[in-house]
Scaffold this motif. Structure first.
Motif, PDB file in Angstrom:
ATOM      1  N   ASP A 263       3.244 -25.846  22.327  1.00 25.37           N
ATOM      2  CA  ASP A 263       2.261 -25.702  23.357  1.00 25.37           C
ATOM      3  C   ASP A 263       2.827 -26.359  24.649  1.00 25.37           C
ATOM      4  N   VAL A 264       3.143 -27.604  24.524  1.00 25.70           N
ATOM      5  CA  VAL A 264       3.529 -28.437  25.696  1.00 25.70           C
ATOM      6  C   VAL A 264       4.692 -28.884  25.308  1.00 25.70           C
ATOM      7  N   ALA A 265       5.728 -28.920  26.448  1.00 28.20           N
ATOM      8  CA  ALA A 265       7.047 -29.496  26.420  1.00 28.20           C
ATOM      9  C   ALA A 265       7.269 -30.448  27.441  1.00 28.20           C
ATOM     10  N   TYR A 266       7.549 -31.521  27.309  1.00 30.36           N
ATOM     11  CA  TYR A 266       7.338 -32.627  28.339  1.00 30.36           C
ATOM     12  C   TYR A 266       9.098 -33.287  28.829  1.00 30.36           C
ATOM     13  N   ASP A 267       9.467 -33.067  29.876  1.00 32.17           N
ATOM     14  CA  ASP A 267      10.737 -33.663  30.312  1.00 32.17           C
ATOM     15  C   ASP A 267      10.607 -35.052  30.884  1.00 32.17           C
ATOM     16  N   ALA A 268      10.843 -36.113  29.905  1.00 29.87           N
ATOM     17  CA  ALA A 268      10.657 -37.444  30.637  1.00 29.87           C
ATOM     18  C   ALA A 268      12.172 -38.144  31.078  1.00 29.87           C
ATOM     19  N   ALA A 269      13.160 -37.139  31.110  1.00 29.42           N
ATOM     20  CA  ALA A 269      14.523 -37.788  31.227  1.00 29.42           C
ATOM     21  C   ALA A 269      14.907 -37.746  32.656  1.00 29.42           C
ATOM     22  N   GLY A 270      14.401 -36.646  33.288  1.00 27.53           N
ATOM     23  CA  GLY A 270      14.696 -36.612  34.737  1.00 27.53           C
ATOM     24  C   GLY A 270      16.322 -35.964  35.098  1.00 27.53           C
ATOM     25  N   SER A 271      16.365 -35.024  34.026  1.00 25.70           N
ATOM     26  CA  SER A 271      18.126 -34.418  34.275  1.00 25.70           C
ATOM     27  C   SER A 271      17.528 -32.872  34.378  1.00 25.70           C
ATOM     28  N   VAL A 272      18.525 -32.082  34.774  1.00 28.73           N
ATOM     29  CA  VAL A 272      18.612 -30.556  34.452  1.00 28.73           C
ATOM     30  C   VAL A 272      18.694 -30.254  33.181  1.00 28.73           C
ATOM     31  N   PRO A 273      19.647 -30.697  32.346  1.00 24.54           N
ATOM     32  CA  PRO A 273      19.733 -30.204  31.026  1.00 24.54           C
ATOM     33  C   PRO A 273      18.593 -30.660  30.193  1.00 24.54           C
ATOM     34  N   ALA A 274      17.577 -31.781  30.640  1.00 28.12           N
ATOM     35  CA  ALA A 274      16.600 -32.208  29.725  1.00 28.12           C
ATOM     36  C   ALA A 274      15.418 -31.247  30.148  1.00 28.12           C
ATOM     37  N   PHE A 275      15.431 -30.976  31.415  1.00 22.73           N
ATOM     38  CA  PHE A 275      14.422 -29.918  31.680  1.00 22.73           C
ATOM     39  C   PHE A 275      14.529 -28.550  31.016  1.00 22.73           C
ATOM     40  N   GLU A 276      15.760 -27.984  31.083  1.00 20.03           N
ATOM     41  CA  GLU A 276      16.178 -26.924  30.420  1.00 20.03           C
ATOM     42  C   GLU A 276      15.742 -26.779  28.957  1.00 20.03           C
ATOM     43  N   THR A 277      16.019 -28.139  28.155  1.00 24.53           N
ATOM     44  CA  THR A 277      15.635 -28.124  26.955  1.00 24.53           C
ATOM     45  C   THR A 277      13.954 -28.055  26.720  1.00 24.53           C
ATOM     46  N   ALA A 278      13.426 -28.673  27.583  1.00 25.67           N
ATOM     47  CA  ALA A 278      11.971 -28.678  27.475  1.00 25.67           C
ATOM     48  C   ALA A 278      11.587 -27.079  27.598  1.00 25.67           C
ATOM     49  N   ARG A 280      12.921 -24.500  27.073  1.00 25.64           N
ATOM     50  CA  ARG A 280      13.542 -23.513  25.792  1.00 25.64           C
ATOM     51  C   ARG A 280      12.530 -23.850  24.760  1.00 25.64           C
ATOM     52  N   LEU A 281      11.979 -24.921  24.586  1.00 25.39           N
ATOM     53  CA  LEU A 281      11.081 -25.389  23.484  1.00 25.39           C
ATOM     54  C   LEU A 281       9.454 -24.862  23.809  1.00 25.39           C
ATOM     55  N   THR A 282       9.175 -24.492  24.921  1.00 27.59           N
ATOM     56  CA  THR A 282       8.117 -24.036  25.230  1.00 27.59           C
ATOM     57  C   THR A 282       7.530 -22.583  24.859  1.00 27.59           C
ATOM     58  N   ARG A 283       6.565 -22.595  24.163  1.00 31.61           N
ATOM     59  CA  ARG A 283       6.281 -21.058  23.724  1.00 31.61           C
ATOM     60  C   ARG A 283       5.470 -20.143  24.874  1.00 31.61           C
ATOM     61  N   ARG A 284       5.482 -18.764  24.506  1.00 34.12           N
ATOM     62  CA  ARG A 284       4.834 -18.048  25.368  1.00 34.12           C
ATOM     63  C   ARG A 284       3.512 -18.508  25.597  1.00 34.12           C
ATOM     64  N   GLY A 285       3.036 -18.556  26.790  1.00 31.35           N
ATOM     65  CA  GLY A 285       1.847 -19.036  27.299  1.00 31.35           C
ATOM     66  C   GLY A 285       1.606 -20.475  27.365  1.00 31.35           C
ATOM     67  N   GLY A 286       2.723 -21.119  27.025  1.00 28.45           N
ATOM     68  CA  GLY A 286       2.818 -22.675  27.007  1.00 28.45           C
ATOM     69  C   GLY A 286       3.140 -23.430  28.560  1.00 28.45           C
ATOM     70  N   MET A 287       3.442 -24.654  28.139  1.00 29.86           N
ATOM     71  CA  MET A 287       3.578 -25.426  29.557  1.00 29.86           C
ATOM     72  C   MET A 287       4.828 -26.272  29.466  1.00 29.86           C
ATOM     73  N   THR A 288       5.550 -26.302  30.684  1.00 32.28           N
ATOM     74  CA  THR A 288       6.621 -27.595  30.594  1.00 32.28           C
ATOM     75  C   THR A 288       6.218 -28.221  31.776  1.00 32.28           C
ATOM     76  N   VAL A 289       6.035 -29.442  31.501  1.00 30.73           N
ATOM     77  CA  VAL A 289       5.679 -30.503  32.426  1.00 30.73           C
ATOM     78  C   VAL A 289       6.832 -31.322  32.329  1.00 30.73           C
ATOM     79  N   THR A 290       7.162 -31.864  33.949  1.00 30.75           N
ATOM     80  CA  THR A 290       8.225 -32.911  33.955  1.00 30.75           C
ATOM     81  C   THR A 290       7.764 -33.838  34.999  1.00 30.75           C
ATOM     82  N   SER A 291       8.202 -35.308  34.704  1.00 24.97           N
ATOM     83  CA  SER A 291       7.752 -36.359  35.782  1.00 24.97           C
ATOM     84  C   SER A 291       9.272 -37.143  35.798  1.00 24.97           C
ATOM     85  N   GLY A 292      10.313 -36.290  35.563  1.00 26.69           N
ATOM     86  CA  GLY A 292      11.497 -36.868  35.938  1.00 26.69           C
ATOM     87  C   GLY A 292      12.046 -36.633  37.267  1.00 26.69           C
ATOM     88  N   LEU A 293      12.816 -37.877  37.976  1.00 22.93           N
ATOM     89  CA  LEU A 293      13.170 -37.495  39.454  1.00 22.93           C
ATOM     90  C   LEU A 293      14.582 -37.615  39.446  1.00 22.93           C
TER      91      LEU A 293
END
Length: 335
Positions: A263-278, A280-293
């Motif tokens: 439902d929720v995939a959270y990128d806490a690493a702050g890199s493009v590959p990490a955000f892409e992984t998050a 890819r893990l997010t379901r249909r209708g789900g949420m991808t959140v990032t706080s990485g810089l």
């Protein structure tokens, strides 16, 4: 008063920094606190990736700069207009001061405080002053804190009082790592009991997000991390699935290792590959959140048709997307 501070004079020197030595311990003059300001004795300062990003030049700031933004300390003196703190109080510093009167602050979003953002960009305290100098040379404040020093003058709006029972070693983490990671899960993603969550990157921020997901009642918590020791730690903190991203190169492998999309995939690493992984893990209708810089020029190619057809949410989170003055005490109590 005379203090010792870690001062950065040049960004972007070659790594390893143990050899290029971009930071120098410097004797500096700290001017007395002004209206609405507090003199704090630093007890513990955390080492955060945001400091490294300034040193490397990924997050440019004005030089010279007294580094540090995550700390716990003890109030020594208070300036005029500060009547809710006294000498001896323990405080945690917060890396965005909030004025309380601009539009974002009035909407309950102090992370987006406009005067606070200007002060941080300009290297001043919230009121516009610089209290640090070496001779006639002014030093910039790092995010209104500059806690890589034995003392700091900060705006009252840059610190939150905590109970003295919590050790300074623990308390320092609540001003950045815990505030950011737990807030992204609780305030921004609003994870609720029964949700499924993935956390990509298990530094201090990611581990705090993982703890928050467990506390919020997530039924499946997926930890994605390159380092085997951190994955092992994540298991002890409540992760149900552990993934080494190097071993899950295809979407099918990744989703199988995670027990399915979340439902929720959270990128806490702050890199493009990490955000892409998050993502890819997010379901249909789900949420991808990032706080990485990551570097300001880093981008992600968003598949717009998928965003629309699957009703995806992609959200940023800064300073935990909440109100530090309220959230830090709440997170301390949960701890």
């Amino acid at each position: 008063m005379k203090i010792r501070a870690a001062v950065l004079r040049e960004m972007g020197l070659a790594a390893p920094y143990a050899q290029s030595r971009p930071i120098r311990i410097t004797e500096a003059e700290l001017d007395p606190q002004g209206m609405g300001e507090v003199l704090v004795k630093t007890r513990v300062a955390g080492l955060c990736h945001s400091d490294l990003s300034v040193i490397s030049g990924d997050r440019p700031r004005g030089m010279p700069l007294a580094l540090g933004h995550e700390s716990s300390g003890e109030v020594v003196q208070v300036g005029p207009g500060v009547d809710d703190l006294k000498p001896g109080d323990h405080v945690v510093t917060v890396f965005v001061p909030s004025c309380g009167g601009c539009a974002p602050c009035m909407q309950g979003r102090p992370a987006l405080c406009e005067p606070g953002a200007r002060a941080n960009t300009q290297g001043t305290l919230l009121g516009g002053a610089r209290r640090l100098h070496v001779g006639d040379e002014a030093l910039n404040h790092h995010l209104g804190v500059s806690c890589f020093a034995d003392h700091a003058v900060v705006s009252r709006r840059s610190c939150v009082k905590i109970e003295a029972e919590l050790s300074h070693r623990e308390a320092a983490l609540f001003g950045c790592a815990v505030l950011t990671g737990a807030g992204a899960i609780i305030n921004r993603a609003r994870v609720k009991p029964g949700d499924t969550v993935a956390v990509v990157g298990l530094g201090g921020v990611g581990l705090s997000g993982l703890l928050a997901a467990v506390a919020a009642g997530a039924r499946r918590v997926v930890a994605v991390e390159l380092d085997a020791d951190k994955r092992k730690l994540a298991r002890t903190l409540g992760a149900t699935h552990l993934i080494d991203p190097r071993a899950a190169t295809t979407d099918a492998d990744l989703l199988a290792a995670a027990g399915g999309a979340v439902d929720v995939a959270y990128d806490a690493a702050g890199s493009v590959p990490a955000f892409e992984t998050a993502y890819r893990l997010t379901r249909r209708g789900g949420m991808t959140v990032t706080s990485g810089l990551p570097h300001p020029k880093a981008t992600f190619a968003m598949p717009i048709a998928q965003l629309v057809g699957e009703e995806r949410d992609v959200l940023g989170s800064y300073l935990g997307s909440g109100v530090p003055a309220a959230d830090i005490g709440r997170y301390v109590d949960l701890y």
